[in-house]
Design an enzyme around this catalytic site. Structure first.
Site, mmCIF file in Angstrom:
data_model
loop_
_atom_site.group_PDB
_atom_site.id
_atom_site.type_symbol
_atom_site.label_atom_id
_atom_site.label_comp_id
_atom_site.label_asym_id
_atom_site.label_seq_id
_atom_site.Cartn_x
_atom_site.Cartn_y
_atom_site.Cartn_z
ATOM 1 N N LYS A 10 40.920 33.043 37.103
ATOM 2 C CA LYS A 10 39.758 32.452 37.785
ATOM 3 C C LYS A 10 38.675 32.033 36.782
ATOM 4 O O LYS A 10 38.662 32.494 35.631
ATOM 5 C CB LYS A 10 39.218 33.441 38.815
ATOM 6 C CG LYS A 10 40.166 33.679 39.998
ATOM 7 C CD LYS A 10 39.495 34.546 41.068
ATOM 8 C CE LYS A 10 40.402 34.758 42.258
ATOM 9 N NZ LYS A 10 39.720 35.553 43.335
ATOM 10 N N TYR A 50 42.228 28.182 50.103
ATOM 11 C CA TYR A 50 41.796 29.418 50.758
ATOM 12 C C TYR A 50 41.592 29.241 52.267
ATOM 13 O O TYR A 50 40.829 29.997 52.880
ATOM 14 C CB TYR A 50 40.498 29.915 50.113
ATOM 15 C CG TYR A 50 40.687 30.704 48.828
ATOM 16 C CD1 TYR A 50 41.447 31.878 48.802
ATOM 17 C CD2 TYR A 50 40.061 30.310 47.646
ATOM 18 C CE1 TYR A 50 41.591 32.615 47.630
ATOM 19 C CE2 TYR A 50 40.203 31.038 46.468
ATOM 20 C CZ TYR A 50 40.968 32.205 46.472
ATOM 21 O OH TYR A 50 41.104 32.944 45.317
ATOM 22 N N ASN A 113 36.460 38.076 40.364
ATOM 23 C CA ASN A 113 37.401 39.167 40.086
ATOM 24 C C ASN A 113 38.612 38.747 39.250
ATOM 25 O O ASN A 113 39.685 39.318 39.352
ATOM 26 C CB ASN A 113 37.799 39.867 41.385
ATOM 27 C CG ASN A 113 38.490 38.940 42.369
ATOM 28 O OD1 ASN A 113 38.698 37.769 42.064
ATOM 29 N ND2 ASN A 113 38.850 39.451 43.518
ATOM 30 N N HIS A 116 43.826 35.715 40.684
ATOM 31 C CA HIS A 116 44.412 35.581 42.021
ATOM 32 C C HIS A 116 45.905 35.855 41.927
ATOM 33 O O HIS A 116 46.545 35.499 40.941
ATOM 34 C CB HIS A 116 44.218 34.156 42.558
ATOM 35 C CG HIS A 116 45.040 33.880 43.785
ATOM 36 N ND1 HIS A 116 44.610 34.201 45.047
ATOM 37 C CD2 HIS A 116 46.295 33.366 43.931
ATOM 38 C CE1 HIS A 116 45.563 33.877 45.922
ATOM 39 N NE2 HIS A 116 46.589 33.372 45.270
ATOM 40 N N GLU A 127 51.426 28.370 48.184
ATOM 41 C CA GLU A 127 50.471 28.220 47.079
ATOM 42 C C GLU A 127 51.079 27.479 45.884
ATOM 43 O O GLU A 127 50.410 26.660 45.242
ATOM 44 C CB GLU A 127 49.941 29.603 46.670
ATOM 45 C CG GLU A 127 49.090 30.221 47.782
ATOM 46 C CD GLU A 127 48.535 31.600 47.472
ATOM 47 O OE1 GLU A 127 47.689 32.075 48.245
ATOM 48 O OE2 GLU A 127 48.951 32.221 46.461
HETATM 49 O O1 CDP Z 1 42.311 37.966 46.079
HETATM 50 P P1 CDP Z 1 42.694 39.016 47.105
HETATM 51 O O2 CDP Z 1 43.972 38.669 47.836
HETATM 52 O O3 CDP Z 1 42.706 40.391 46.522
HETATM 53 O O4 CDP Z 1 41.508 39.058 48.183
HETATM 54 P P2 CDP Z 1 41.285 38.220 49.536
HETATM 55 O O5 CDP Z 1 40.837 39.174 50.585
HETATM 56 O O6 CDP Z 1 42.463 37.351 49.838
HETATM 57 O O7 CDP Z 1 40.030 37.298 49.184
HETATM 58 C C1 CDP Z 1 40.176 36.154 48.379
HETATM 59 C C2 CDP Z 1 39.079 36.144 47.357
HETATM 60 O O8 CDP Z 1 37.823 36.012 48.027
HETATM 61 C C3 CDP Z 1 38.910 37.426 46.546
HETATM 62 O O9 CDP Z 1 39.808 37.524 45.468
HETATM 63 C C4 CDP Z 1 37.471 37.309 46.078
HETATM 64 O O10 CDP Z 1 37.342 36.392 44.989
HETATM 65 C C5 CDP Z 1 36.804 36.691 47.305
HETATM 66 N N1 CDP Z 1 36.179 37.715 48.196
HETATM 67 C C6 CDP Z 1 34.797 37.864 48.162
HETATM 68 O O11 CDP Z 1 34.099 37.171 47.413
HETATM 69 N N2 CDP Z 1 34.205 38.809 48.989
HETATM 70 C C7 CDP Z 1 34.946 39.555 49.816
HETATM 71 N N3 CDP Z 1 34.351 40.457 50.604
HETATM 72 C C8 CDP Z 1 36.336 39.391 49.856
HETATM 73 C C9 CDP Z 1 36.935 38.472 49.019
HETATM 74 MG MG MG Z 2 44.378 37.152 49.166
#
Ligand code: CDP
Ligand code: MG
Length: 138
Positions: A10, A50, A113, A116, A127
């Protein structure tokens, strides 16, 4: 059976100069890098990627962040790639990520974070197809 998954280094991690260290972790864990490209993406492209998160409170800021600078799009391969990459990444919120995971080492916040990874085999197929043409996947 080898399996493919999709990953992104990222923009936060690219800005901080962590790309090489993150790729080293990925290779050390046994993944082959099938394809990789550095590019900047538009907010519209981020929204499509997303789409599953449309309407959530973090959706708009997430898409702003993902379009804020260059990132690395990657297709990775190994046995059990989808689940093994999720394990290597650690929890979405780095505060909850296990010791030794990429997010524990390199993530700055729940949004920024570092990495991805696809969350399931069908998600990985979507994806990969979203970012890569067939002829790029040799
Ligand atoms: O990336 P991951 O699958 O672990 O998390 P996700 O629940 O699919 O969310 C996608 C991305 O959204 C995360 O990796 C974060 O960058 C962002 N996110 C955020 O900014 N705040 C949250 N409460 C949850 C996710
Ligand atoms: Mg995710």
């Amino acid at each position: 059976m080898p399996q493919r998954t999709f990953s992104i280094v990222k923009p936060d991690a690219v800005r901080k100069g962590f790309t090489g260290a993150i790729l080293a972790e990925i290779e050390k864990a046994g993944f082959q890098i099938v394809a990789i490209k550095k590019q900047s993406i538009s907010k519209e492209q981020a929204k499509g990627f997303y789409a599953v998160h449309t309407g959530k409170p973090f959706f708009e800021p997430l898409c702003e962040f993902m379009s804020s600078g260059p990132l690395f799009l990657m297709v990775l391969e190994k046995d059990n790639a989808v689940a093994d990459l999720r394990k290597l990444m650690g929890a979405t919120n780095p505060a909850n990520a296990e010791e030794g995971t990429i997010r524990k080492k390199f993530a700055g916040s729940i949004q920024e974070n570092a990495i991805h990874g696809s969350d399931a085999e069908d998600t990985a197929a979507f994806e990969i197809g979203y970012w890569f043409a067939g002829h790029e996947l040799i």
